[in-house]
Design an enzyme around this catalytic site. Structure first.
Site, mmCIF file in Angstrom:
data_model
loop_
_atom_site.group_PDB
_atom_site.id
_atom_site.type_symbol
_atom_site.label_atom_id
_atom_site.label_comp_id
_atom_site.label_asym_id
_atom_site.label_seq_id
_atom_site.Cartn_x
_atom_site.Cartn_y
_atom_site.Cartn_z
ATOM 1 N N GLY A 157 -57.013 -96.968 -17.621
ATOM 2 C CA GLY A 157 -57.881 -97.706 -16.804
ATOM 3 C C GLY A 157 -57.028 -98.074 -15.338
ATOM 4 N N ASP A 190 -47.416 -86.305 -25.742
ATOM 5 C CA ASP A 190 -46.830 -87.582 -26.175
ATOM 6 C C ASP A 190 -45.569 -87.991 -25.841
ATOM 7 O OD1 ASP A 190 -46.222 -89.789 -27.655
ATOM 8 O OD2 ASP A 190 -46.624 -88.986 -29.723
ATOM 9 N N GLY A 215 -48.922 -97.085 -21.823
ATOM 10 C CA GLY A 215 -48.332 -98.331 -22.601
ATOM 11 C C GLY A 215 -49.678 -98.746 -23.316
ATOM 12 N N SER A 260 -46.275 -106.773 -16.485
ATOM 13 C CA SER A 260 -47.353 -107.477 -16.467
ATOM 14 C C SER A 260 -47.171 -109.454 -16.187
ATOM 15 C CB SER A 260 -47.902 -107.625 -18.046
ATOM 16 O OG SER A 260 -48.931 -108.440 -18.190
ATOM 17 N N HIS A 320 -48.013 -111.207 -17.968
ATOM 18 C CA HIS A 320 -47.766 -111.902 -19.362
ATOM 19 C C HIS A 320 -46.259 -112.123 -19.660
ATOM 20 C CE1 HIS A 320 -51.852 -111.680 -21.296
ATOM 21 N NE2 HIS A 320 -52.090 -111.010 -20.059
ATOM 22 N N TYR A 363 -47.298 -108.892 -26.663
ATOM 23 C CA TYR A 363 -47.415 -108.069 -25.431
ATOM 24 C C TYR A 363 -46.416 -108.350 -24.376
ATOM 25 C CZ TYR A 363 -49.619 -106.026 -21.264
ATOM 26 O OH TYR A 363 -49.753 -105.544 -20.035
ATOM 27 N N LYS A 385 -43.225 -106.388 -22.744
ATOM 28 C CA LYS A 385 -42.838 -106.245 -21.405
ATOM 29 C C LYS A 385 -41.769 -106.536 -20.493
ATOM 30 C CE LYS A 385 -46.432 -103.787 -20.456
ATOM 31 N NZ LYS A 385 -46.438 -102.224 -20.081
HETATM 32 N N1 LIG Z 1 -55.228 -103.257 -17.237
HETATM 33 C C1 LIG Z 1 -54.829 -104.145 -16.670
HETATM 34 O O1 LIG Z 1 -55.273 -105.165 -16.087
HETATM 35 C C2 LIG Z 1 -53.084 -104.347 -16.817
HETATM 36 C C3 LIG Z 1 -52.509 -105.695 -16.463
HETATM 37 C C4 LIG Z 1 -51.211 -105.559 -16.425
HETATM 38 C C5 LIG Z 1 -50.236 -104.558 -16.823
HETATM 39 N N2 LIG Z 1 -50.988 -103.539 -17.184
HETATM 40 C C6 LIG Z 1 -50.045 -102.413 -17.646
HETATM 41 O O2 LIG Z 1 -50.554 -101.171 -16.960
HETATM 42 C C7 LIG Z 1 -50.343 -100.271 -17.975
HETATM 43 C C8 LIG Z 1 -51.669 -99.317 -17.854
HETATM 44 O O3 LIG Z 1 -52.497 -99.979 -18.244
HETATM 45 P P1 LIG Z 1 -54.144 -99.794 -18.643
HETATM 46 O O4 LIG Z 1 -55.059 -100.601 -18.653
HETATM 47 O O5 LIG Z 1 -54.455 -98.578 -17.613
HETATM 48 O O6 LIG Z 1 -53.871 -99.220 -20.114
HETATM 49 P P2 LIG Z 1 -54.946 -98.281 -20.808
HETATM 50 O O7 LIG Z 1 -54.739 -98.228 -22.335
HETATM 51 O O8 LIG Z 1 -56.296 -97.943 -20.061
HETATM 52 O O9 LIG Z 1 -54.141 -96.601 -20.241
HETATM 53 C C9 LIG Z 1 -52.824 -96.652 -20.829
HETATM 54 C C10 LIG Z 1 -52.585 -95.229 -21.417
HETATM 55 O O10 LIG Z 1 -51.188 -94.757 -21.978
HETATM 56 C C11 LIG Z 1 -51.482 -93.786 -22.632
HETATM 57 N N3 LIG Z 1 -50.447 -93.740 -23.573
HETATM 58 C C12 LIG Z 1 -50.035 -94.740 -24.604
HETATM 59 N N4 LIG Z 1 -49.183 -94.186 -25.375
HETATM 60 C C13 LIG Z 1 -48.795 -93.049 -24.845
HETATM 61 C C14 LIG Z 1 -47.905 -92.087 -25.426
HETATM 62 N N5 LIG Z 1 -47.252 -92.243 -26.622
HETATM 63 N N6 LIG Z 1 -47.751 -90.927 -24.809
HETATM 64 C C15 LIG Z 1 -48.371 -90.576 -23.719
HETATM 65 N N7 LIG Z 1 -49.440 -91.434 -23.312
HETATM 66 C C16 LIG Z 1 -49.277 -92.662 -23.754
HETATM 67 C C17 LIG Z 1 -52.917 -93.964 -23.435
HETATM 68 O O11 LIG Z 1 -53.272 -92.588 -24.015
HETATM 69 C C18 LIG Z 1 -53.590 -94.518 -22.192
HETATM 70 O O12 LIG Z 1 -54.610 -93.633 -21.505
HETATM 71 C C19 LIG Z 1 -49.778 -100.591 -19.031
HETATM 72 O O13 LIG Z 1 -48.380 -100.609 -19.359
HETATM 73 C C20 LIG Z 1 -50.112 -101.934 -18.844
HETATM 74 O O14 LIG Z 1 -49.582 -102.856 -19.899
HETATM 75 C C21 LIG Z 1 -52.308 -103.277 -17.297
#
Ligand SMILES: NC(=O)c1ccc[n+]([C@@H]2O[C@H](COP(=O)([O-])OP(=O)(O)OC[C@H]3O[C@@H](n4cnc5c(N)ncnc54)[C@H](O)[C@@H]3O)[C@@H](O)[C@H]2O)c1
Length: 252
Positions: free
Chosen positions: A11, A46, A68, A107, A109, A138, A142
């Site tokens: 996302g 992966d 992640g 994050s 968090h 979580y 982080k």
């Molecule tokens: N979405 C938010 O609002 C938000 C807020 C703060 C921090 N974050 C951080 O930003 C990052 C992205 O968040 P997001 O919302 O896009 O998450 P998401 O789940 O939409 O995307 C994360 C992607 O990481 C990939 N992934 C996980 N494990 C993997 C592995 N072993 N090898 C390869 N790919 C792998 C997943 O397939 C997924 O597509 C994360 O680290 C999250 O903790 C997100």
């Protein structure tokens, strides 16, 4: 700059990639093949696999590590692999490959435990200079990612900018997101600035310029030159009520 973006099917990447495309030469990776926006090299796999992480980092100038598990309510079993094992693999591979800069998705968090004003060491908004105080498992994973990054930065192996991202959505889904919302243009600006900033290591809260913010953005403004242009207040009349994105504690 040649930039590897992990988690490229996720996302946050969906909001970020259109802003990096055209500006950088992109290598995109995720467990499943991400949809490229513009010309990009796509290499699914992966990241827990050390050899794969090393191959990915070869020949890039910077890594934007987004892969992640972003779900604060999940337990250790689902968090430790993506949020502890994977970032250590990526940091190690980046250091070995001589990557100049890693931008690590952390994050808000990591500081969410300060949400009640009574938990704060000083009055006013929550500051990046305070010790980590996660509100959930979580957030704890982080904190680990930031600590691992600091080990690599202190060793001189590479430079890491950790971005403590707020809730990334095109618009705040509810009013509960108003304090931490991070809109797409501000996300893009923060990552772009983090790729170039003249810092060896730092961890910076990144939200939009939200009137009801509980987090202070001074460190990011000072070290990265971050100047957010969006604010959640613009959605005051359109966003429905809803709970905060920060945890209320109670996980143990
Ligand atoms: N979405 C938010 O609002 C938000 C807020 C703060 C921090 N974050 C951080 O930003 C990052 C992205 O968040 P997001 O919302 O896009 O998450 P998401 O789940 O939409 O995307 C994360 C992607 O990481 C990939 N992934 C996980 N494990 C993997 C592995 N072993 N090898 C390869 N790919 C792998 C997943 O397939 C997924 O597509 C994360 O680290 C999250 O903790 C997100």
């Amino acid at each position: 700059m040649r930039v590897l973006v992990t988690g490229a099917a996720g996302g946050v990447a969906g909001l970020l990639l259109p802003q990096l495309a055209g500006e950088h030469e992109l290598r995109l990776t995720d467990l499943r093949a991400p949809q490229p926006v513009g010309p990009a090299e796509v290499v699914p796999g992966d990241l827990a696999d050390r050899g794969f992480a090393e191959r990915l980092c070869a020949g890039v100038d910077a890594v934007v590590h987004l892969a992640g598990n972003p779900r604060p309510n999940e337990g250790w079993d689902r968090l430790l692999g993506p949020n502890v094992e994977v970032p250590t693999r990526v940091l190690a591979a980046a250091a070995q490959a001589g990557v100049r800069r890693v931008v690590l998705a952390s994050s808000v968090h990591v500081l969410g435990g300060y949400r009640p004003p009574a938990a704060r060491p000083a009055s006013g908004p929550i500051r990046d200079s305070w010790p980590p105080h996660p509100c959930c498992r979580y957030g704890a994973t982080k904190v680990f990612g930031e600590a691992a990054a600091r080990v690599y930065a202190d060793s001189g192996a590479l430079s890491v900018v950790c971005l403590r991202l707020g809730g990334c959505r095109p618009v705040p889904p509810t009013r509960g997101w108003f304090d931490t919302w991070l809109g797409p243009a501000d996300l893009g600006q923060a990552v772009r600035r983090a790729l170039w900033a003249d810092v060896r290591f730092g961890a910076y809260t990144i939200t939009s310029a939200n009137t009801r913010a509980v987090f202070d953005l001074d460190a990011a403004r000072r070290d990265l030159g971050y100047a957010p242009v969006l604010g959640s207040e613009a959605y005051r009349d359109s966003a429905p009520d809803g709970p905060s994105t920060l945890c209320r504690g109670g996980q143990g």
